[in-house]
Design an enzyme around this catalytic site. Structure first.
Site, PDB file in Angstrom:
ATOM      1  N   VAL A  18       0.833  -1.207   0.000  1.00  9.54           N
ATOM      2  CA  VAL A  18       0.000   0.000   0.000  1.00  9.54           C
ATOM      3  C   VAL A  18       0.869   1.259   0.000  1.00  9.54           C
ATOM      4  O   VAL A  18       0.652   2.181  -0.809  1.00  9.54           O
ATOM      5  CB  VAL A  18      -0.959   0.014   1.220  1.00  9.54           C
ATOM      6  CG1 VAL A  18      -1.910   1.197   1.135  1.00  9.54           C
ATOM      7  CG2 VAL A  18      -1.749  -1.291   1.310  1.00  9.54           C
ATOM      8  N   ARG A  49      11.859  -0.546   7.340  1.00  5.40           N
ATOM      9  CA  ARG A  49      12.866  -1.238   8.148  1.00  5.40           C
ATOM     10  C   ARG A  49      14.190  -1.290   7.394  1.00  5.40           C
ATOM     11  O   ARG A  49      15.248  -1.076   7.953  1.00  5.40           O
ATOM     12  CB  ARG A  49      12.417  -2.680   8.439  1.00  5.40           C
ATOM     13  CG  ARG A  49      11.377  -2.771   9.525  1.00  5.40           C
ATOM     14  CD  ARG A  49      10.874  -4.178   9.684  1.00  5.40           C
ATOM     15  NE  ARG A  49      10.145  -4.603   8.489  1.00  5.40           N
ATOM     16  CZ  ARG A  49       9.147  -5.475   8.492  1.00  5.40           C
ATOM     17  NH1 ARG A  49       8.774  -6.036   9.620  1.00  5.40           N
ATOM     18  NH2 ARG A  49       8.528  -5.799   7.387  1.00  5.40           N
ATOM     19  N   ARG A  50      14.101  -1.559   6.079  1.00  3.86           N
ATOM     20  CA  ARG A  50      15.316  -1.762   5.292  1.00  3.86           C
ATOM     21  C   ARG A  50      15.558  -0.547   4.400  1.00  3.86           C
ATOM     22  O   ARG A  50      14.843  -0.323   3.421  1.00  3.86           O
ATOM     23  CB  ARG A  50      15.148  -3.027   4.426  1.00  3.86           C
ATOM     24  CG  ARG A  50      16.408  -3.488   3.734  1.00  3.86           C
ATOM     25  CD  ARG A  50      16.153  -4.795   2.990  1.00  3.86           C
ATOM     26  NE  ARG A  50      15.240  -4.647   1.873  1.00  3.86           N
ATOM     27  CZ  ARG A  50      15.594  -4.266   0.646  1.00  3.86           C
ATOM     28  NH1 ARG A  50      16.852  -4.008   0.361  1.00  3.86           N
ATOM     29  NH2 ARG A  50      14.688  -4.162  -0.314  1.00  3.86           N
ATOM     30  N   VAL A 134     -11.114  -0.790   6.458  1.00  2.00           N
ATOM     31  CA  VAL A 134     -12.208  -1.731   6.178  1.00  2.00           C
ATOM     32  C   VAL A 134     -12.513  -1.740   4.688  1.00  2.00           C
ATOM     33  O   VAL A 134     -12.780  -0.685   4.101  1.00  2.00           O
ATOM     34  CB  VAL A 134     -13.502  -1.346   6.938  1.00  2.00           C
ATOM     35  CG1 VAL A 134     -14.628  -2.319   6.601  1.00  2.00           C
ATOM     36  CG2 VAL A 134     -13.267  -1.321   8.440  1.00  2.00           C
ATOM     37  N   LYS A 207     -12.538  -5.965  11.229  1.00  2.00           N
ATOM     38  CA  LYS A 207     -13.335  -5.028  10.423  1.00  2.00           C
ATOM     39  C   LYS A 207     -14.752  -4.894  10.992  1.00  2.00           C
ATOM     40  O   LYS A 207     -15.328  -3.797  11.009  1.00  2.00           O
ATOM     41  CB  LYS A 207     -13.359  -5.492   8.970  1.00  2.00           C
ATOM     42  CG  LYS A 207     -11.975  -5.381   8.324  1.00  2.00           C
ATOM     43  CD  LYS A 207     -11.880  -6.192   7.060  1.00  2.00           C
ATOM     44  CE  LYS A 207     -10.508  -6.045   6.412  1.00  2.00           C
ATOM     45  NZ  LYS A 207     -10.313  -7.011   5.304  1.00  2.00           N
ATOM     46  N   GLY A 309      -5.555  -5.051  -1.917  1.00  2.00           N
ATOM     47  CA  GLY A 309      -4.627  -4.791  -3.019  1.00  2.00           C
ATOM     48  C   GLY A 309      -4.007  -3.422  -2.842  1.00  2.00           C
ATOM     49  O   GLY A 309      -4.634  -2.511  -2.283  1.00  2.00           O
TER      50      GLY A 309
HETATM   51  P1  NAP Z   1       3.505  -4.659   3.684  1.00  2.16           P
HETATM   52  O1  NAP Z   1       3.527  -4.849   2.207  1.00  2.16           O
HETATM   53  O2  NAP Z   1       3.967  -5.768   4.556  1.00  2.16           O
HETATM   54  O3  NAP Z   1       4.424  -3.362   4.002  1.00  2.16           O
HETATM   55  C1  NAP Z   1       4.728  -2.961   5.302  1.00  2.16           C
HETATM   56  C2  NAP Z   1       5.743  -1.822   5.224  1.00  2.16           C
HETATM   57  O4  NAP Z   1       5.929  -1.332   6.533  1.00  2.16           O
HETATM   58  C3  NAP Z   1       7.099  -2.261   4.688  1.00  2.16           C
HETATM   59  O5  NAP Z   1       7.610  -1.284   3.826  1.00  2.16           O
HETATM   60  C4  NAP Z   1       7.948  -2.374   5.954  1.00  2.16           C
HETATM   61  O6  NAP Z   1       9.323  -2.033   5.759  1.00  2.16           O
HETATM   62  C5  NAP Z   1       7.316  -1.305   6.836  1.00  2.16           C
HETATM   63  N1  NAP Z   1       7.478  -1.650   8.258  1.00  2.16           N
HETATM   64  C6  NAP Z   1       6.935  -2.684   8.918  1.00  2.16           C
HETATM   65  N2  NAP Z   1       7.327  -2.669  10.211  1.00  2.16           N
HETATM   66  C7  NAP Z   1       8.139  -1.585  10.348  1.00  2.16           C
HETATM   67  C8  NAP Z   1       8.886  -1.052  11.429  1.00  2.16           C
HETATM   68  N3  NAP Z   1       8.895  -1.627  12.634  1.00  2.16           N
HETATM   69  N4  NAP Z   1       9.610   0.069  11.198  1.00  2.16           N
HETATM   70  C9  NAP Z   1       9.656   0.629   9.985  1.00  2.16           C
HETATM   71  N5  NAP Z   1       8.972   0.161   8.912  1.00  2.16           N
HETATM   72  C10 NAP Z   1       8.231  -0.938   9.100  1.00  2.16           C
HETATM   73  O7  NAP Z   1       2.068  -4.244   4.206  1.00  2.16           O
HETATM   74  P2  NAP Z   1       0.834  -3.691   3.334  1.00  2.16           P
HETATM   75  O8  NAP Z   1       0.151  -4.830   2.672  1.00  2.16           O
HETATM   76  O9  NAP Z   1       1.275  -2.535   2.510  1.00  2.16           O
HETATM   77  O10 NAP Z   1      -0.148  -3.206   4.504  1.00  2.16           O
HETATM   78  C11 NAP Z   1       0.084  -2.015   5.210  1.00  2.16           C
HETATM   79  C12 NAP Z   1      -1.116  -1.707   6.117  1.00  2.16           C
HETATM   80  O11 NAP Z   1      -2.266  -1.555   5.305  1.00  2.16           O
HETATM   81  C13 NAP Z   1      -1.458  -2.808   7.126  1.00  2.16           C
HETATM   82  O12 NAP Z   1      -1.946  -2.215   8.306  1.00  2.16           O
HETATM   83  C14 NAP Z   1      -2.565  -3.570   6.447  1.00  2.16           C
HETATM   84  O13 NAP Z   1      -3.413  -4.234   7.375  1.00  2.16           O
HETATM   85  C15 NAP Z   1      -3.286  -2.438   5.770  1.00  2.16           C
HETATM   86  N6  NAP Z   1      -4.077  -2.868   4.615  1.00  2.16           N
HETATM   87  C16 NAP Z   1      -3.492  -3.549   3.610  1.00  2.16           C
HETATM   88  C17 NAP Z   1      -4.253  -3.938   2.533  1.00  2.16           C
HETATM   89  C18 NAP Z   1      -3.637  -4.704   1.382  1.00  2.16           C
HETATM   90  O14 NAP Z   1      -4.367  -5.070   0.487  1.00  2.16           O
HETATM   91  N7  NAP Z   1      -2.359  -4.954   1.373  1.00  2.16           N
HETATM   92  C19 NAP Z   1      -5.621  -3.632   2.492  1.00  2.16           C
HETATM   93  C20 NAP Z   1      -6.200  -2.898   3.537  1.00  2.16           C
HETATM   94  C21 NAP Z   1      -5.401  -2.514   4.597  1.00  2.16           C
HETATM   95  P3  NAP Z   1      10.298  -2.910   4.843  1.00  2.16           P
HETATM   96  O15 NAP Z   1       9.783  -2.703   3.439  1.00  2.16           O
HETATM   97  O16 NAP Z   1      11.632  -2.349   5.029  1.00  2.16           O
HETATM   98  O17 NAP Z   1      10.130  -4.308   5.320  1.00  2.16           O
END
Ligand code: NAP
Length: 441
Positions: A18, A49-50, A134, A207, A309
């Site tokens: 996202v 993180r990275r 949600v 949700k 997504g």
């Molecule tokens: P993701 O792809 O796993 O990305 C998480 C990002 O957060 C990564 O860039 C990670 O860094 C960074 N991160 C995690 N822990 C960290 C820390 N301790 N310090 C600094 N950076 C940190 O997750 P996502 O799918 O984008 O989801 C993000 C949020 O949106 C979540 O709350 C999820 O529930 C919500 N969400 C997601 C979706 C979906 O479809 N994906 C839909 C609705 C809501 P690195 O890249 O360095 O590892």
């Protein structure tokens, strides 16, 4: 640049599915966004993180020091897209306490919120928005908090988890069993390596907690939500559902219930249920989500679209970001948290629903009346019974299967009936017990 065009500084925490899409939109649509907001949005930094130079973003923008990024004087809005409850909660709280507005997609965090974040936003008179928490791209938080602010919501029911909807849709359309539909979902990237949060209903429960909280002006947390996952739903259940003119969906249901004495309670629950094929949620297939809202004056409203997504979720995040930025430019803020009603949570035992019970029984006379008697003893009225003879692989009859559909009964009465059925000599096994939603008989 006039004073009202002073840039709005944005920090994005997270550059994953996202976060990377949000950064892309901020950069690619900069001119349009500036025109809509009345000031340019400027990306001050991205927390990860990275920190590395192979991430498709200038390394100068990246930092692993979230605390420092959030505290920068030139950051006005923090967009939290990291994920788990911590460190997100700490970062959001710090941002709000420093007078920055916050946008988040973090359902896990918002569903266990104790009001601490809302209070911090209130104290600092800034915005805390969470539309993307949600149902991804689907606008449902803003319609509930703003468009329906003058109406009274009675029920919110939806399909809010794309992974389980994909699995159940596969089972329905191909006759696949649960394990192979899950394997397909994993191969196509719809299910995570550890699918527990989705298939056991935890994601949908978070949700449901958020939806119930805003719909009924009452704090509802994930722990208040009754939850059953889809791991026990079988291809036999789908065969029986089809014969009854139904499909099976994992539903999140939030209801305001009024007792005969006029006492109001909130019920929030997640479980797989039979849904009649002519119900609008029956047609929501694959990874799509839909939410049906029923309000006293508005009647029934339906919201449908992509529930997850990177890009669809980024759309909802950007909507919140533009609103928060406009409020900064114009000097105001959006609606504050509304939890005035403080309704008690109704235990699942009190909730009346219809049930479907599928059991294998001995193939002899008197079985049906013995089974029916157990329902009757507990005032669980039977609406429909189907009985099928079963043959083994050699073509020999080896018992019978009975499917019972009840009229509305409470969970407590049904649970007692099922225990009693399991103790009957003639009942070989209770194969499944599912609820039926979308009919009121
Ligand atoms: P993701 O792809 O796993 O990305 C998480 C990002 O957060 C990564 O860039 C990670 O860094 C960074 N991160 C995690 N822990 C960290 C820390 N301790 N310090 C600094 N950076 C940190 O997750 P996502 O799918 O984008 O989801 C993000 C949020 O949106 C979540 O709350 C999820 O529930 C919500 N969400 C997601 C979706 C979906 O479809 N994906 C839909 C609705 C809501 P690195 O890249 O360095 O590892």
């Amino acid at each position: 640049m006039t004073d009202s065009q002073k840039p709005i500084g944005v920090a994005v925490l997270g550059f994953g599915n996202v976060g990377s899409q949000v950064v892309r939109i901020i950069e690619q649509s900069a001119d349009d966004l500036a025109a809509r907001i009345g000031a340019p949005l400027v990306l001050r930094g991205v927390g990860v993180r990275r920190v590395a130079d192979d991430r498709g973003i200038s390394i100068d923008k990246l930092t692993d020091n979230i605390e420092e990024l959030v505290s920068r004087d030139d950051v006005d809005i923090v967009v939290e897209l990291m994920g788990p409850v911590e460190p997100a909660r700490k970062a959001i709280l710090a941002a709000l306490e420093q007078g920055k507005s916050v946008v988040t997609a973090n359902k896990a965090l918002m569903a266990v919120s104790t009001g601490e974040l809302a209070q911090a936003a209130e104290n600092a008179r800034v915005d805390l928005y969470f539309e993307a928490s949600v149902a991804g791209a689907i606008p449902v938080i803003r319609p509930l908090t703003q468009s329906l602010a003058g109406d009274s919501v009675v029920r919110v029911a939806g399909i809010v988890n794309g992974t389980t909807n994909y699995i159940l849709s596969e089972m329905d359309s191909t006759g696949a069993d649960y394990a192979s539909a899950l394997a397909d979902a994993s191969a196509l990237g719809y299910a995570e390596a550890d699918p527990t949060a989705d298939v056991e209903g935890y994601d949908a429960a978070a949700k449901a907690a958020i939806l119930a909280s805003i719909a009924f002006h009452t704090r509802v947390s994930s722990n208040d939500v009754y939850r059953e996952g889809i791991t026990k739903v079988s291809s036999v259940d789908f065969e029986s559902a089809k014969a009854l003119g139904c499909t099976i969906k994992l539903l999140a249901i939030c209801e305001r219930l009024t007792s005969d004495e006029g006492q109001q309670r909130v019920s929030a629950r997640v479980y797989p249920a039979l849904v009649p094929l002519d119900h609008p949620l029956a047609a929501v297939n694959g990874a799509f989500n839909a939410v049906v809202v029923e309000a006293e004056a508005a009647g029934r409203l339906m919201f449908y679209g992509q529930g997850a997504g990177g890009a669809p979720t980024a759309s909802a995040v950007m909507g919140d970001l533009v609103m928060a930025a406009r409020n900064r430019v114009q000097g105001g803020r959006g609606p504050r948290e509304s939890k005035y009603a403080k309704l008690p949570i109704a235990p699942i035992g009190f909730i009346p629903t219809r049930y479907y019970v599928n059991m294998d029984v001995a193939d002899r006379t008197g079985v049906l009346s013995a089974v029916a008697a157990e329902f009757g003893k507990r005032d669980v009225s039977i609406a429909e019974v189907r009985q099928e003879g079963m043959v083994d692989e050699g073509g020999q009859r080896r018992g019978a299967r009975i499917v019972v559909v009840t009229h509305q009964a409470t969970d407590a009465a049904l649970s007692e009936t099922v225990s009693a059925l399991a103790d009957l000599d003639v009942v070989q096994s209770i194969n499944s017990v599912l609820r039926m939603e979308g009919t009121t008989e």
